[in-house]
Scaffold this motif. Structure first.
Motif, PDB file in Angstrom:
ATOM      1  N   PRO A 269      10.153  17.530  -3.379  1.00  0.00           N
ATOM      2  CA  PRO A 269       9.801  17.317  -1.972  1.00  0.00           C
ATOM      3  C   PRO A 269       9.634  18.600  -1.174  1.00  0.00           C
ATOM      4  N   THR A 270      10.167  19.725  -1.675  1.00  0.00           N
ATOM      5  CA  THR A 270      10.077  21.002  -0.962  1.00  0.00           C
ATOM      6  C   THR A 270       9.668  22.089  -1.949  1.00  0.00           C
ATOM      7  N   THR A 271       9.478  23.290  -1.424  1.00  0.00           N
ATOM      8  CA  THR A 271       9.162  24.446  -2.268  1.00  0.00           C
ATOM      9  C   THR A 271      10.409  25.117  -2.807  1.00  0.00           C
ATOM     10  N   LEU A 272      11.590  24.589  -2.496  1.00  0.00           N
ATOM     11  CA  LEU A 272      12.845  25.272  -2.791  1.00  0.00           C
ATOM     12  C   LEU A 272      13.521  24.808  -4.070  1.00  0.00           C
ATOM     13  N   ALA A 273      12.958  23.843  -4.768  1.00  0.00           N
ATOM     14  CA  ALA A 273      13.566  23.339  -5.996  1.00  0.00           C
ATOM     15  C   ALA A 273      12.477  22.866  -6.938  1.00  0.00           C
ATOM     16  N   ALA A 274      12.818  22.851  -8.243  1.00  0.00           N
ATOM     17  CA  ALA A 274      11.856  22.414  -9.252  1.00  0.00           C
ATOM     18  C   ALA A 274      11.685  20.898  -9.226  1.00  0.00           C
ATOM     19  N   ALA A 275      10.541  20.453  -9.726  1.00  0.00           N
ATOM     20  CA  ALA A 275      10.266  19.022  -9.811  1.00  0.00           C
ATOM     21  C   ALA A 275      11.098  18.400 -10.933  1.00  0.00           C
ATOM     22  N   ARG A 276      11.229  17.072 -10.907  1.00  0.00           N
ATOM     23  CA  ARG A 276      12.005  16.328 -11.897  1.00  0.00           C
ATOM     24  C   ARG A 276      11.090  15.480 -12.779  1.00  0.00           C
ATOM     25  N   ASP A 277      11.559  15.204 -13.997  1.00  0.00           N
ATOM     26  CA  ASP A 277      10.862  14.250 -14.844  1.00  0.00           C
ATOM     27  C   ASP A 277      11.884  13.361 -15.550  1.00  0.00           C
ATOM     28  N   PHE A 278      11.411  12.227 -16.075  1.00  0.00           N
ATOM     29  CA  PHE A 278      12.263  11.245 -16.738  1.00  0.00           C
ATOM     30  C   PHE A 278      11.629  10.839 -18.067  1.00  0.00           C
ATOM     31  N   TRP A 279      12.466  10.656 -19.069  1.00  0.00           N
ATOM     32  CA  TRP A 279      12.044  10.086 -20.353  1.00  0.00           C
ATOM     33  C   TRP A 279      12.848   8.803 -20.525  1.00  0.00           C
TER      34      TRP A 279
END
Length: 849
Positions: A269-279
């Motif tokens: 949602p911001t530039t301050l953290a990495a994106a998430r993914d799910f398996w």
């Protein structure tokens, strides 16, 4: 021939016999029905025309035809009212059933808690005669015994290619999901403001004392179960944070169900953290009672199953058993239960952003409630309850909203596989600039085939994030929407709009305030609960000089505004817009820019965490500032992070000029937002009542040490009223907290990096943090290289004579923004026995670069 008899009993026309029967043939009724379909209330001329055009009506008097239409309208109204009442009655019956089930669940939860309470009392009473260590051990054992009532199953090694092994995982996920959706596996607490009723969104609850974060919603929707499942399975269509969902394998299961192996990517949602993914493994099946269920859980080494795709740009998050249960409702429609339970690996993000990943309220608003709202929206569109003007179909307008959000998320995240690469900075790190040299990808995916008609090189994005104190997200976004002239530059807007035309303007120089322009907001659509609105903004152009004649034209923006309801708990507010041309085609290219403001919940220090601190002034003052408005008892939060992203096209010759303009423009917008925030937000000690600073002995001792040491070393008073023993401790504490310069205390360690232990309000503003988060910020990460060298060179002097003045310099806030200061004074803080306690810093005349 069959005849139709109609009796006129309530004719308002005096010339008609109220008891007269009029007989209509089927052909006559069909002719009248055709006219009624086109015009339910024909005029006198239209009725006479009808008689002339239809010879079969020639034996019917005009006034009697008028009565027929009156009766027909009355019957139609009665039918609609009867249908409406039946629908309301079905909703009330279904809601009553839902509330009774919820009441049963709560009764079970109460009984369970009462049993736990009694069991705990018994354990404490039994252990009262033993030592303290044994009593603690018994309590721990008691907790472990409770946890073992529902132990996590020990999964055997499962063959990744064996459907039976996957089915075993699926059945376990199903059982755990149902225990959360309708049972007591999670301690659910109803969200404030979510009251159940026939017209409400439903029953919404969040987890308490739960591993990870979880949210649950129950509601009624007027769609059949399989249609609801089809909608919710298409996650990118309703979850704005979902980038993509790839189904890598589908395996048939019993009862006509399926097992799917799914890889999902989520936007940050911001530039301050990495994106998430799910398996994850997703299991769809029908239950014995006719309900349809779709549950999903992550595949990990603990659950077994195949290993998911590797992810370089993403942090792998875990989805605990989640999903939705859809039960058919009598008379049509469905009762929908939704559960979301995730662990977003909050420890991998900066501490200041951690609350965003640890908040069940934010999860409920962004994911759980969003799913329920989307289904209800489509249900009302399908039934014809929602009517949009402008000749646009609801699905088309919904697609526009999705494209705006998706384009903004792409800009904020800047994924490498989308073609984004970072551009070199201009020396400051406050603004990030990225370029995308793959216009074909933009043209083919979401921006339409006509994207970049004259600009052939690519897209540039300038973006930034910063922390805001005491600024409600809804208030700020509403201000930015309604007062565009306070922050926007008409010349830059004109340049952005030029990408839609054959002859673009020259790259402008961003000016504070720019060219003023009037904006006219033209509503297009609103969601059912008005939490989101799509609109066209017309910017009326003005020409001020001959060279600005090119700007003397109206421009149009397609704009999406959401989250402006101040009563929503944990809601994200957003304003995203993109230039469009006058044609506004359904496949119009969009290059979105805008703002997103996300509330950050206050996170207090855990019990006992301050035991290792020398003094507890920080946590005490944190509590006082919270009373002053940082987090009020109603759950409203005034600490938030704003993310800004603006996109522009460029050609081969204008890239550097566009980058310079974009940096300057975003910096000017940041300054405008800071100015606006000061105007619309209450500040402690200013426009609201003074802070009730605690008078604990530790707090008074530290402030006395700071002020006395300053006077002892420098020969001057730190405060207006002096710092001698006659000045009350309360006065000193208020003076320190409200001092105009930033005052910070730093630990004095020889074997570890010094960390900040305390700061006054101005110091917190400078570092863009809170007192709790401050204590995780290291001094060497704040000062730049020259500042560190200056401190090292002056350190012997500080230790010998007690203080030193550092030259003007630049340091960094916790959000990575550069802060300049004209002078910094450093002094030793001595305890009563003259031993060294800490270092104090005072930064004068500081400002954000």
């Amino acid at each position: 021939m069959m005849m139709v008899h109609t009796m006129n009993r309530e004719s308002p026309d005096k010339g008609l016999d109220s008891g007269k029967y009029v007989r209509y043939t089927p052909e006559q009724v069909e002719a009248l029905e055709r006219v009624y379909t086109e015009c339910p209330k024909p005029s006198s001329l239209r009725r006479q025309q009808l008689i002339r055009e239809c010879p079969i009506l020639s034996n019917i008097e005009p006034k009697q035809i008028k009565v027929w239409f009156q009766n027909r309208r009355c019957r139609e109204k009665q039918r609609k009212e009867a249908a409406r009442l039946q629908t309301v009655n079905r909703k009330l019956n279904a809601m009553n059933k839902l509330l009774m089930e919820e009441n049963d669940r709560l009764q079970k939860q109460v009984s369970h808690l009462v049993y736990e309470n009694g069991h705990m009392k018994h354990q404490l009473h039994t252990a009262s005669g033993t030592t303290t260590d044994n009593s603690c051990e018994s309590v721990v054992v008691s907790g472990q015994q409770h946890q073992q009532q529902n132990p996590n199953p020990q999964h055997l090694q499962r063959d990744a290619n064996n459907p039976a092994g996957l089915l075993s995982i699926a059945e376990e996920a199903l059982a755990e999901f149902l225990s959360k959706a309708t049972g007591t596996a999670v301690d659910w607490v109803q969200m404030i403001g979510m009251k159940p009723g026939p017209d409400s969104i439903g029953i919404v609850a969040i987890s308490r004392n739960c591993s990870g974060i979880a949210a649950r919603a129950c509601g009624l929707v007027s769609l059949e179960p399989m249609k609801v499942a089809e909608i919710l399975k298409d996650r990118p269509s309703w979850l704005r944070d979902c980038r993509c969902v790839d189904t890598l394998s589908v395996i048939p299961a019993g009862n006509g169900g399926t097992i799917e192996l799914i890889y999902t990517q989520m936007y940050a949602p911001t530039t301050l953290a990495a994106a998430r993914d799910f398996w994850t493994l997703r299991y769809s099946t029908c239950l014995e009672d006719g309900s349809y269920v779709v549950c999903e859980r992550s595949l990990t080494s603990a659950t077994g199953g195949p290993t998911g795709p590797p992810s370089s740009s993403f942090v792998r998050a875990e989805m605990r058993p989640s999903g939705f249960l859809i039960r058919p409702c009598e008379g049509g429609g469905s009762i929908l239960h939704i559960v979301d339970h995730v662990d977003l690996d909050a420890w991998s993000v900066p501490e200041v952003m951690r609350p965003l990943y640890e908040s069940s309220k934010i999860l409920a608003q962004k994911m759980t409630v969003a799913a329920l709202r989307h289904v209800r929206q489509i249900a009302q569109e399908t039934s014809g309850e929602v009517q949009y003007g402008g000749g646009r179909q609801p699905a088309v307008l919904r697609t526009f909203s999705q494209r705006l959000c998706r384009g903004f998320n792409d800009a904020v995240n800047g994924f490498v596989d989308d073609g984004w690469t970072p551009m070199g900075s201009d020396g400051a790190e406050d603004i990030t600039v990225m370029i995308n040299l793959s216009p074909g990808k933009f043209g083919g995916a979401q921006y339409g085939s006509s994207f970049l008609p004259s600009f052939g090189s690519g897209v540039l994005c300038a973006k930034a994030s910063m922390l805001l104190q005491n600024v409600p997200p809804a208030v700020l976004i509403r201000f930015l929407r309604e007062h565009r002239s306070e922050w926007a530059d008409y010349g830059v807007d004109a340049y952005a709009a030029a990408s839609l035309r054959a002859s673009p303007f020259a790259v402008p120089c961003a000016r504070a305030g720019g060219f003023p322009s009037n904006q006219v907001i033209l509503p297009l659509a609103q969601t059912v609960e008005h939490e989101e609105s799509l609109e066209v903004v017309r910017l009326e152009g003005h020409a001020y000089s001959p060279e600005d004649m090119g700007l003397a034209r109206d421009m149009y923006l397609l704009q999406l505004c959401s989250g402006v309801d101040e009563n929503v708990v944990g809601g994200c507010a957003q304003l995203v817009f993109a230039p469009i041309d006058e044609s506004f085609a359904d496949d119009a290219p969009l290059l979105p820019s805008g703002f997103r403001v996300i509330p950050l919940e206050h996170k207090s220090t855990p019990n006992g965490a301050s035991a290792n601190r020398t003094l507890d002034l920080a946590s005490a003052l944190e509590g006082s500032t919270r009373q002053a408005g940082e987090a009020d008892p109603n759950g409203c939060n005034f600490r938030s992070v704003i993310t800004i992203a603006f996109q522009y096209t460029f050609d081969n010759h204008s890239r550097d000029n566009v980058a310079s303009m974009a940096r300057q423009y975003v910096r000017s917008i940041v300054g405008s937002i800071q100015r606006v925030s000061l105007a619309i937000a209450p500040r402690p000690g200013s426009s609201i009542s003074p802070i009730s600073v605690p008078t604990s002995p530790e707090a008074l001792t530290l402030v006395r040490w700071i002020s006395r040491s300053y006077s002892l070393h420098t020969g001057a008073d730190l405060f207006v009223f002096g710092s001698d023993s006659r000045t009350s401790g309360d006065t000193l504490l208020h003076q320190l907290w409200n001092h105009t310069d930033a005052i910070l205390c730093c630990s004095l360690k020889t074997n570890a990096s010094p960390v900040f232990t305390f700061a006054n309000q101005t110091g917190l503003d400078m570092l863009e943090t809170t007192l709790v988060a401050l204590q995780d910020i290291m001094l060497d990460k704040t000062l730049n290289e020259s500042g560190r060298k200056a401190l090292c060179s002056e350190f012997p002097k500080i230790m010998q004579q007690g203080y030193a003045h550092l030259p003007a310099g630049v340091c960094a806030s916790s959000m990575g923004r550069m802060v300049s200061y004209e002078q910094a004074t450093v002094w030793k803080v001595l305890e009563d026995d003259e031993s060294n306690h800490c270092l104090a810093f005072m930064f004068g005349n500081w400002s954000f670069v």
